[in-house]
Design a protein around this motif. Structure first.
Motif, PDB file in Angstrom:
ATOM      1  N   ALA A  95     -20.390  48.136  54.196  1.00 51.26           N
ATOM      2  CA  ALA A  95     -20.835  47.287  53.102  1.00 51.26           C
ATOM      3  C   ALA A  95     -20.314  47.820  51.768  1.00 51.26           C
ATOM      4  O   ALA A  95     -19.866  47.062  50.915  1.00 51.26           O
ATOM      5  N   THR A  96     -20.356  49.135  51.605  1.00 54.43           N
ATOM      6  CA  THR A  96     -19.872  49.732  50.363  1.00 54.43           C
ATOM      7  C   THR A  96     -18.380  49.502  50.194  1.00 54.43           C
ATOM      8  O   THR A  96     -17.916  49.151  49.118  1.00 54.43           O
ATOM      9  N   ARG A  97     -17.598  49.659  51.253  1.00 53.08           N
ATOM     10  CA  ARG A  97     -16.162  49.410  51.177  1.00 53.08           C
ATOM     11  C   ARG A  97     -15.878  47.954  50.834  1.00 53.08           C
ATOM     12  O   ARG A  97     -14.988  47.652  50.048  1.00 53.08           O
ATOM     13  N   GLY A  98     -16.639  47.052  51.432  1.00 55.71           N
ATOM     14  CA  GLY A  98     -16.467  45.630  51.145  1.00 55.71           C
ATOM     15  C   GLY A  98     -16.751  45.324  49.682  1.00 55.71           C
ATOM     16  O   GLY A  98     -16.037  44.576  49.039  1.00 55.71           O
ATOM     17  N   GLU A  99     -17.803  45.949  49.145  1.00 59.23           N
ATOM     18  CA  GLU A  99     -18.129  45.734  47.742  1.00 59.23           C
ATOM     19  C   GLU A  99     -17.044  46.310  46.847  1.00 59.23           C
ATOM     20  O   GLU A  99     -16.687  45.724  45.821  1.00 59.23           O
ATOM     21  N   GLN A 100     -16.497  47.464  47.227  1.00 61.72           N
ATOM     22  CA  GLN A 100     -15.430  48.064  46.430  1.00 61.72           C
ATOM     23  C   GLN A 100     -14.200  47.169  46.435  1.00 61.72           C
ATOM     24  O   GLN A 100     -13.569  46.965  45.406  1.00 61.72           O
ATOM     25  N   ASN A 101     -13.848  46.625  47.588  1.00 56.15           N
ATOM     26  CA  ASN A 101     -12.681  45.748  47.673  1.00 56.15           C
ATOM     27  C   ASN A 101     -12.881  44.486  46.853  1.00 56.15           C
ATOM     28  O   ASN A 101     -11.979  44.009  46.194  1.00 56.15           O
ATOM     29  N   ARG A 102     -14.097  43.938  46.926  1.00 58.09           N
ATOM     30  CA  ARG A 102     -14.368  42.739  46.132  1.00 58.09           C
ATOM     31  C   ARG A 102     -14.300  43.058  44.644  1.00 58.09           C
ATOM     32  O   ARG A 102     -13.771  42.300  43.865  1.00 58.09           O
ATOM     33  N   GLY A 103     -14.828  44.187  44.254  1.00 58.07           N
ATOM     34  CA  GLY A 103     -14.781  44.596  42.861  1.00 58.07           C
ATOM     35  C   GLY A 103     -13.365  44.830  42.396  1.00 58.07           C
ATOM     36  O   GLY A 103     -12.992  44.497  41.282  1.00 58.07           O
ATOM     37  N   LYS A 104     -12.539  45.379  43.247  1.00 59.34           N
ATOM     38  CA  LYS A 104     -11.154  45.649  42.908  1.00 59.34           C
ATOM     39  C   LYS A 104     -10.401  44.340  42.678  1.00 59.34           C
ATOM     40  O   LYS A 104      -9.681  44.197  41.711  1.00 59.34           O
ATOM     41  N   SER A 105     -10.586  43.379  43.564  1.00 57.64           N
ATOM     42  CA  SER A 105      -9.884  42.107  43.399  1.00 57.64           C
ATOM     43  C   SER A 105     -10.408  41.353  42.185  1.00 57.64           C
ATOM     44  O   SER A 105      -9.655  40.666  41.516  1.00 57.64           O
ATOM     45  N   ASN A 106     -11.698  41.504  41.862  1.00 56.57           N
ATOM     46  CA  ASN A 106     -12.234  40.856  40.673  1.00 56.57           C
ATOM     47  C   ASN A 106     -11.672  41.489  39.405  1.00 56.57           C
ATOM     48  O   ASN A 106     -11.493  40.825  38.409  1.00 56.57           O
ATOM     49  N   ARG A 107     -11.413  42.812  39.439  1.00 54.33           N
ATOM     50  CA  ARG A 107     -10.835  43.461  38.274  1.00 54.33           C
ATOM     51  C   ARG A 107      -9.373  43.066  38.093  1.00 54.33           C
ATOM     52  O   ARG A 107      -8.903  42.950  36.990  1.00 54.33           O
ATOM     53  N   GLU A 108      -8.645  42.860  39.169  1.00 51.14           N
ATOM     54  CA  GLU A 108      -7.243  42.493  39.084  1.00 51.14           C
ATOM     55  C   GLU A 108      -7.060  41.046  38.628  1.00 51.14           C
ATOM     56  O   GLU A 108      -6.129  40.733  37.929  1.00 51.14           O
ATOM     57  N   LYS A 109      -7.953  40.187  39.000  1.00 49.79           N
ATOM     58  CA  LYS A 109      -7.825  38.768  38.695  1.00 49.79           C
ATOM     59  C   LYS A 109      -7.829  38.496  37.185  1.00 49.79           C
ATOM     60  O   LYS A 109      -6.954  37.799  36.697  1.00 49.79           O
ATOM     61  N   PRO A 110      -8.776  39.040  36.406  1.00 48.55           N
ATOM     62  CA  PRO A 110      -8.722  38.778  34.963  1.00 48.55           C
ATOM     63  C   PRO A 110      -7.453  39.321  34.315  1.00 48.55           C
ATOM     64  O   PRO A 110      -6.913  38.718  33.401  1.00 48.55           O
ATOM     65  N   ASN A 111      -6.931  40.461  34.799  1.00 48.61           N
ATOM     66  CA  ASN A 111      -5.689  40.983  34.242  1.00 48.61           C
ATOM     67  C   ASN A 111      -4.540  40.024  34.492  1.00 48.61           C
ATOM     68  O   ASN A 111      -3.719  39.797  33.617  1.00 48.61           O
ATOM     69  N   ARG A 112      -4.471  39.474  35.685  1.00 45.47           N
ATOM     70  CA  ARG A 112      -3.432  38.509  36.020  1.00 45.47           C
ATOM     71  C   ARG A 112      -3.583  37.263  35.149  1.00 45.47           C
ATOM     72  O   ARG A 112      -2.594  36.730  34.655  1.00 45.47           O
ATOM     73  N   GLU A 113      -4.817  36.810  34.947  1.00 47.09           N
ATOM     74  CA  GLU A 113      -5.048  35.637  34.112  1.00 47.09           C
ATOM     75  C   GLU A 113      -4.687  35.916  32.659  1.00 47.09           C
ATOM     76  O   GLU A 113      -4.158  35.048  31.965  1.00 47.09           O
ATOM     77  N   LYS A 114      -4.947  37.153  32.192  1.00 47.45           N
ATOM     78  CA  LYS A 114      -4.564  37.512  30.831  1.00 47.45           C
ATOM     79  C   LYS A 114      -3.054  37.470  30.671  1.00 47.45           C
ATOM     80  O   LYS A 114      -2.546  36.944  29.687  1.00 47.45           O
ATOM     81  N   VAL A 115      -2.346  38.019  31.630  1.00 49.91           N
ATOM     82  CA  VAL A 115      -0.880  38.035  31.566  1.00 49.91           C
ATOM     83  C   VAL A 115      -0.342  36.609  31.584  1.00 49.91           C
ATOM     84  O   VAL A 115       0.548  36.259  30.809  1.00 49.91           O
ATOM     85  N   GLN A 116      -0.890  35.777  32.449  1.00 45.95           N
ATOM     86  CA  GLN A 116      -0.447  34.376  32.495  1.00 45.95           C
ATOM     87  C   GLN A 116      -0.744  33.677  31.171  1.00 45.95           C
ATOM     88  O   GLN A 116       0.062  32.885  30.686  1.00 45.95           O
ATOM     89  N   GLY A 117      -1.903  33.972  30.590  1.00 47.21           N
ATOM     90  CA  GLY A 117      -2.244  33.392  29.293  1.00 47.21           C
ATOM     91  C   GLY A 117      -1.263  33.802  28.211  1.00 47.21           C
ATOM     92  O   GLY A 117      -0.836  32.987  27.386  1.00 47.21           O
TER      93      GLY A 117
END
Length: 114
Positions: free
Chosen positions: A27-49
């Motif tokens: 469960a902890t690994r799953g939460e870490q992976n979800r958190g990691k992808s959530n952190r990467e997504k706004p950066n990608r959206e910022k770059v696209q913006g």
């Protein structure tokens, strides 16, 4: 009571400590992976913006250059094809048309911003 009734009402034994620890790690690994992808997504959206804004600035600059060249060409056409005595009238009419078009464009943009 019959045997089938006693089997269906039997209480399940608690899981061993090892099973519980393994489930928590997963469960902890799953939460870490979800958190990691959530952190990467706004950066990608910022770059696209930033890319879209840069493209918009570039396109606006090109549009301004083209508009300026069109304005100068239109004045040259008036100088070429209109007699000297009527040039001020044609220049005034053309400038008024440009002023009205820009006024409509500015008011439209201001309405969209608000």
């Amino acid at each position: 009571m019959t045997e089938t009734e006693s089997k269906s009402t039997a209480i399940a034994e608690p899981a061993s400590d090892q099973t519980v620890r393994t489930d928590r790690k997963k469960a902890t690994r799953g939460e870490q992976n979800r958190g990691k992808s959530n952190r990467e997504k706004p950066n990608r959206e910022k770059v696209q913006g930033y890319i879209y804004r840069g493209a918009l600035v570039l396109l606006c600059f090109l549009a301004i250059v083209a508009l300026f060249q069109f304005y100068m060409s239109a004045l040259a056409v008036i100088r070429t094809f209109v007699a000297d005595q009527y040039r001020p009238v044609f220049n005034a009419a053309f400038n008024l048309a440009v002023l009205l078009a820009t006024g409509i464009g500015i008011s439209s943009v201001v309405r969209k911003i608000e």
